[in-house]
Write a protein that holds these residues in place. Sequence first.
Motif, PDB file in Angstrom:
ATOM      1  N   GLY A  85      -3.643  -2.750  -7.274  1.00 14.65           N
ATOM      2  CA  GLY A  85      -4.467  -2.316  -8.383  1.00 14.65           C
ATOM      3  C   GLY A  85      -5.748  -1.609  -7.993  1.00 14.65           C
ATOM      4  N   SER A  86      -6.042  -1.555  -6.721  1.00 12.86           N
ATOM      5  CA  SER A  86      -7.235  -0.868  -6.256  1.00 12.86           C
ATOM      6  C   SER A  86      -6.868   0.476  -5.654  1.00 12.86           C
ATOM      7  CB  SER A  86      -7.994  -1.713  -5.235  1.00 12.86           C
ATOM      8  OG  SER A  86      -7.214  -1.908  -4.067  1.00 12.86           O
ATOM      9  N   THR A  87      -7.823   1.380  -5.642  1.00 12.10           N
ATOM     10  CA  THR A  87      -7.614   2.707  -5.080  1.00 12.10           C
ATOM     11  C   THR A  87      -8.733   3.049  -4.115  1.00 12.10           C
ATOM     12  OG1 THR A  87      -8.749   3.753  -6.948  1.00 12.10           O
ATOM     13  CG2 THR A  87      -6.353   3.534  -7.091  1.00 12.10           C
ATOM     14  N   ASN A  88      -8.423   3.939  -3.209  1.00 12.42           N
ATOM     15  CA  ASN A  88      -9.397   4.399  -2.238  1.00 12.42           C
ATOM     16  C   ASN A  88      -9.197   5.887  -2.022  1.00 12.42           C
ATOM     17  OD1 ASN A  88      -9.856   4.812   1.061  1.00 12.42           O
ATOM     18  ND2 ASN A  88     -11.462   3.647   0.008  1.00 12.42           N
ATOM     19  N   TYR A  89     -10.303   6.637  -1.975  1.00 17.18           N
ATOM     20  CA  TYR A  89     -10.235   8.083  -1.828  1.00 17.18           C
ATOM     21  C   TYR A  89     -11.117   8.561  -0.695  1.00 17.18           C
ATOM     22  CZ  TYR A  89      -8.217   8.095  -6.541  1.00 17.18           C
ATOM     23  OH  TYR A  89      -7.428   7.878  -7.645  1.00 17.18           O
ATOM     24  N   THR A 149       0.823  -1.197   0.000  1.00 23.95           N
ATOM     25  CA  THR A 149       0.000   0.000   0.000  1.00 23.95           C
ATOM     26  C   THR A 149       0.863   1.257   0.000  1.00 23.95           C
ATOM     27  OG1 THR A 149      -1.818  -1.099   1.167  1.00 23.95           O
ATOM     28  CG2 THR A 149      -1.750   1.298   1.257  1.00 23.95           C
ATOM     29  N   MET A 150       0.551   2.165  -0.899  1.00 25.97           N
ATOM     30  CA  MET A 150       1.146   3.485  -0.896  1.00 25.97           C
ATOM     31  C   MET A 150       0.018   4.500  -0.983  1.00 25.97           C
ATOM     32  SD  MET A 150       4.596   3.208  -3.232  1.00 25.97           S
ATOM     33  CE  MET A 150       5.218   4.753  -2.534  1.00 25.97           C
ATOM     34  N   GLY A 151       0.267   5.676  -0.481  1.00 26.98           N
ATOM     35  CA  GLY A 151      -0.791   6.663  -0.534  1.00 26.98           C
ATOM     36  C   GLY A 151      -0.382   8.024  -0.045  1.00 26.98           C
ATOM     37  N   TRP A 152      -1.401   8.845   0.126  1.00 22.76           N
ATOM     38  CA  TRP A 152      -1.221  10.221   0.549  1.00 22.76           C
ATOM     39  C   TRP A 152      -2.138  10.546   1.710  1.00 22.76           C
ATOM     40  CZ3 TRP A 152       2.545  13.236  -1.586  1.00 22.76           C
ATOM     41  CH2 TRP A 152       3.090  12.795  -2.794  1.00 22.76           C
ATOM     42  N   TYR A 153      -1.587  11.222   2.684  1.00 27.62           N
ATOM     43  CA  TYR A 153      -2.329  11.786   3.795  1.00 27.62           C
ATOM     44  C   TYR A 153      -2.071  13.284   3.826  1.00 27.62           C
ATOM     45  CZ  TYR A 153      -3.279   7.135   5.761  1.00 27.62           C
ATOM     46  OH  TYR A 153      -3.730   5.850   5.986  1.00 27.62           O
ATOM     47  N   ARG A 160      -4.183  14.311  11.145  1.00 27.81           N
ATOM     48  CA  ARG A 160      -3.782  13.840   9.831  1.00 27.81           C
ATOM     49  C   ARG A 160      -4.872  12.919   9.285  1.00 27.81           C
ATOM     50  NH1 ARG A 160       2.283  11.644   8.974  1.00 27.81           N
ATOM     51  NH2 ARG A 160       2.580  13.709   9.919  1.00 27.81           N
ATOM     52  N   GLU A 161      -5.242  13.120   8.031  1.00 28.52           N
ATOM     53  CA  GLU A 161      -6.330  12.366   7.440  1.00 28.52           C
ATOM     54  C   GLU A 161      -5.922  11.715   6.129  1.00 28.52           C
ATOM     55  OE1 GLU A 161      -9.629  14.885   6.481  1.00 28.52           O
ATOM     56  OE2 GLU A 161      -8.429  16.238   5.232  1.00 28.52           O
ATOM     57  N   LEU A 162      -6.578  10.614   5.837  1.00 30.89           N
ATOM     58  CA  LEU A 162      -6.354   9.903   4.582  1.00 30.89           C
ATOM     59  C   LEU A 162      -6.862  10.724   3.405  1.00 30.89           C
ATOM     60  CD1 LEU A 162      -5.760   7.198   2.987  1.00 30.89           C
ATOM     61  CD2 LEU A 162      -8.163   6.651   3.402  1.00 30.89           C
ATOM     62  N   VAL A 163      -6.061  10.787   2.350  1.00 30.29           N
ATOM     63  CA  VAL A 163      -6.475  11.408   1.100  1.00 30.29           C
ATOM     64  C   VAL A 163      -6.758  10.338   0.053  1.00 30.29           C
ATOM     65  CG1 VAL A 163      -5.839  12.965  -0.774  1.00 30.29           C
ATOM     66  CG2 VAL A 163      -5.185  13.513   1.580  1.00 30.29           C
ATOM     67  N   ALA A 164      -5.785   9.480  -0.205  1.00 30.83           N
ATOM     68  CA  ALA A 164      -5.930   8.435  -1.202  1.00 30.83           C
ATOM     69  C   ALA A 164      -4.887   7.360  -0.978  1.00 30.83           C
ATOM     70  CB  ALA A 164      -5.788   9.002  -2.615  1.00 30.83           C
ATOM     71  N   THR A 165      -5.237   6.120  -1.294  1.00 35.60           N
ATOM     72  CA  THR A 165      -4.293   5.017  -1.230  1.00 35.60           C
ATOM     73  C   THR A 165      -4.436   4.148  -2.464  1.00 35.60           C
ATOM     74  OG1 THR A 165      -5.808   3.583   0.024  1.00 35.60           O
ATOM     75  CG2 THR A 165      -4.260   4.932   1.285  1.00 35.60           C
ATOM     76  N   THR A 166      -3.389   3.410  -2.768  1.00 32.47           N
ATOM     77  CA  THR A 166      -3.413   2.446  -3.858  1.00 32.47           C
ATOM     78  C   THR A 166      -2.697   1.179  -3.412  1.00 32.47           C
ATOM     79  OG1 THR A 166      -2.756   2.016  -6.163  1.00 32.47           O
ATOM     80  CG2 THR A 166      -1.346   3.488  -4.883  1.00 32.47           C
ATOM     81  N   SER A 167      -3.310   0.036  -3.707  1.00 35.50           N
ATOM     82  CA  SER A 167      -2.762  -1.242  -3.297  1.00 35.50           C
ATOM     83  C   SER A 167      -3.330  -2.347  -4.173  1.00 35.50           C
ATOM     84  CB  SER A 167      -3.087  -1.527  -1.832  1.00 35.50           C
ATOM     85  OG  SER A 167      -2.569  -2.775  -1.422  1.00 35.50           O
TER      86      SER A 167
END
Length: 113
Positions: A54-58, A33-37, A45-52
């Motif tokens: 092949g899937s993404t979450n926003y 998993t990699m992403g942005w907070y 600090r809050e979640l912005v987006a992640t990718t793992s």
Amino acid sequence: QVQVVESGGGLVQAGGSLRLSCAASGSIFSFNTMGWYRQAPGKQRELVATTSGGSTNYADSVKGRFTISRDNAKKMVYLQMNSLKPEDTAVYYCYLQQFGDYWGQGTQVTVSS
């Protein structure tokens, strides 16, 4: 050995765009998993987006405006931010999950109105 470094922040007007980049180095494997907070002054600090895998979450607040992507060969992850709003102003942090958690130093994004 693992290091994570963000770049691409800056000052933009509302409605503008920025592209953040994150470069990771060291022993990084596929399907992690990699992403942005982000963290605004006085807020958690809050979640912005992640990718793992092949899937993404926003986060709901950025859906339709931000796009996360990654290049595993180059060990990089990106965040394309469009239609920026003043409430997007925050320090943005790159994140890598691989058994342990790894964080970048943060890059400031300021959106003026």
